[in-house]
Design a protein around this motif. Structure first.
Motif, PDB file in Angstrom:
ATOM      1  N   LEU A  42       0.829  -1.210   0.000  1.00  0.00           N
ATOM      2  CA  LEU A  42       0.000   0.000   0.000  1.00  0.00           C
ATOM      3  C   LEU A  42       0.862   1.259   0.000  1.00  0.00           C
ATOM      4  O   LEU A  42       0.568   2.229  -0.721  1.00  0.00           O
ATOM      5  N   GLU A  43       1.922   1.252   0.798  1.00  0.00           N
ATOM      6  CA  GLU A  43       2.817   2.414   0.828  1.00  0.00           C
ATOM      7  C   GLU A  43       3.428   2.650  -0.550  1.00  0.00           C
ATOM      8  O   GLU A  43       3.490   3.787  -1.032  1.00  0.00           O
ATOM      9  N   TYR A  55       0.272   6.355   2.284  1.00  0.00           N
ATOM     10  CA  TYR A  55      -0.553   5.459   3.097  1.00  0.00           C
ATOM     11  C   TYR A  55      -0.251   5.729   4.572  1.00  0.00           C
ATOM     12  O   TYR A  55       0.907   5.794   4.982  1.00  0.00           O
TER      13      TYR A  55
END
Length: 283
Positions: A42-43, A55
Motif C-alpha cells: 500500500l505504501e 498510506y
C-alpha cells in the motif's frame, strides 16, 4: 483510442504470487507477515502516484490524532515536502527543537540513522515520534549557509496551543487605530476555541481591525480551518468543496458551523501568508 481494459484479477494474481514468493524465500521471517507485506504494498502503491499521496497506517493515524489534540509528545516541529525535500516548516518557540537550535527552513537529511532522500511525510513522522525523554538525532542542511548540522533533541510533552501572541499593535505601527494581531501556527482541535477567546479579549480592548498571521502554517484539520473562517462569515457559508472524477461521489461541501445565534465578527481583516502557508491554511 482507449487503452484496453485492465485485467484486475490478473494483476492481483501477480501481486499474490510475488507475496508468496517473498514469504517462502526471504531470510528474515519477522518481516514477512501478511500485514507487513500488505502495508508495504500500500505504501509503494500510493508513493508512486505523486508526492502528496501516502498510506497512513493505524498507529501513525492514531499518533496524528494525538498531535491534533490538547497535548502531545514530540520535539516541536512540523514538516512538509518542498521540491521533494523533507523540510522543517515550523519550529515551536517553546519546544525542544528550538532550544537545540533547529530553524524553520532546515532540510532534513537524516533522522537517527535513516537517510531521508526516499522517505515520505508519513514515514518521517514515524521516525520522529517518541515518548517524553526519548532522544532523536537530526542531521539537517541549512540552505542559507549550506551547512550540515547535527542536533540531538529530546521529546517533551507539549501543550498544543496553536494561537499565539494575541495583542493590539503598538500605536507606532497602527497609529490612531486599534488593530489586533494573532498568529495561528497550525490548525488542531482547540484552534477555533482559542482564536474565538483571543478575539473576544481583543474586542474588549477596543479592537477595530484584525491581522491574522498564517505564515509558516502547514495546515492541519480542515474542520478547524473552516470553523476559524466561521468567526468572520455567516453560519452555513460554503468555504471549500472537493471535486473528484465522479461527481456523484463528491463529499458534501465544508460549511461554517453554527454560532448559536452569535453574529460573525464585522471589522476589516488582513491575512498574512508566505511560501510556508499550505494545505488548510490556504482556505
Amino acid at each position: 483510442m482507449k487503452p484496453p481494459p485492465e485485467d484486475a484479477y490478473a494483476q492481483m494474481e501477480m501481486l499474490t504470487r510475488a507475496m508468496e514468493m517473498v514469504r517462502q524465500n526471504y531470510v528474515d521471517d519477522s518481516k514477512i507477515t501478511y500485514a507487513e507485506l500488505v502495508e508495504g504494498a500500500l505504501e509503494g502503491m500510493l508513493h508512486k502516484l505523486d508526492p502528496h499521496c501516502e498510506y497512513m497506517g493505524k498507529s501513525l493515524f492514531e499518533d496524528m490524532q494525538r498531535e491534533q489534540s490538547d497535548t502531545s509528545e514530540g520535539i516541536g516541529i512540523t514538516i512538509a515536502l518542498r521540491q521533494n525535500i523533507l523540510t522543517i516548516i515550523t519550529v515551536r518557540e517553546d519546544g525542544p527543537a528550538a532550544a537545540a537550535g533547529v530553524l524553520s527552513g532546515d532540510q532534513l537529511v537524516r533522522i537517527n540513522e535513516v537517510l531521508t532522500d526516499s522517505v515520505g511525510i508519513a514515514e518521517a513522522m514515524q521516525l520522529l515520534k517518541g515518548k517524553a525523554g526519548d532522544e532523536v538525532s537530526l542531521t539537517v542542511r541549512r540552505p542559507g549557509t549550506k551547512q550540515f548540522l547535527e542536533f540531538k533533541v529530546k521529546h517533551e510533552t507539549l501543550a498544543e496551543t496553536s494561537v499565539h501572541d494575541p495583542m493590539l499593535l503598538s500605536p507606532k505601527m497602527a497609529g490612531d487605530y486599534k488593530i489586533g494581531y494573532a498568529r495561528i501556527s497550525q490548525y488542531n482541535q482547540p484552534t477555533p476555541r482559542e482564536l474565538s477567546k483571543a478575539l473576544d479579549e481583543l474586542e474588549k480592548q477596543g479592537m477595530k481591525a484584525f491581522v491574522l498571521d498564517l505564515r509558516n502554517n502547514p495546515g492541519g484539520l480542515v474542520d478547524s480551518a473552516v470553523a476559524v473562517c466561521g468567526e468572520f462569515l455567516p453560519e452555513g457559508t460554503v468555504v471549500v468543496t472537493t471535486e473528484g472524477r465522479v461527481a456523484s461521489q463528491n463529499p458534501p461541501p465544508f460549511r461554517t458551523p453554527s454560532r448559536n445565534g452569535k453574529e460573525p465578527r464585522k471589522y476589516p481583516i488582513a491575512v498574512l501568508i508566505n511560501q510556508g502557508s499550505a494545505s488548510a491554511s490556504e482556505l
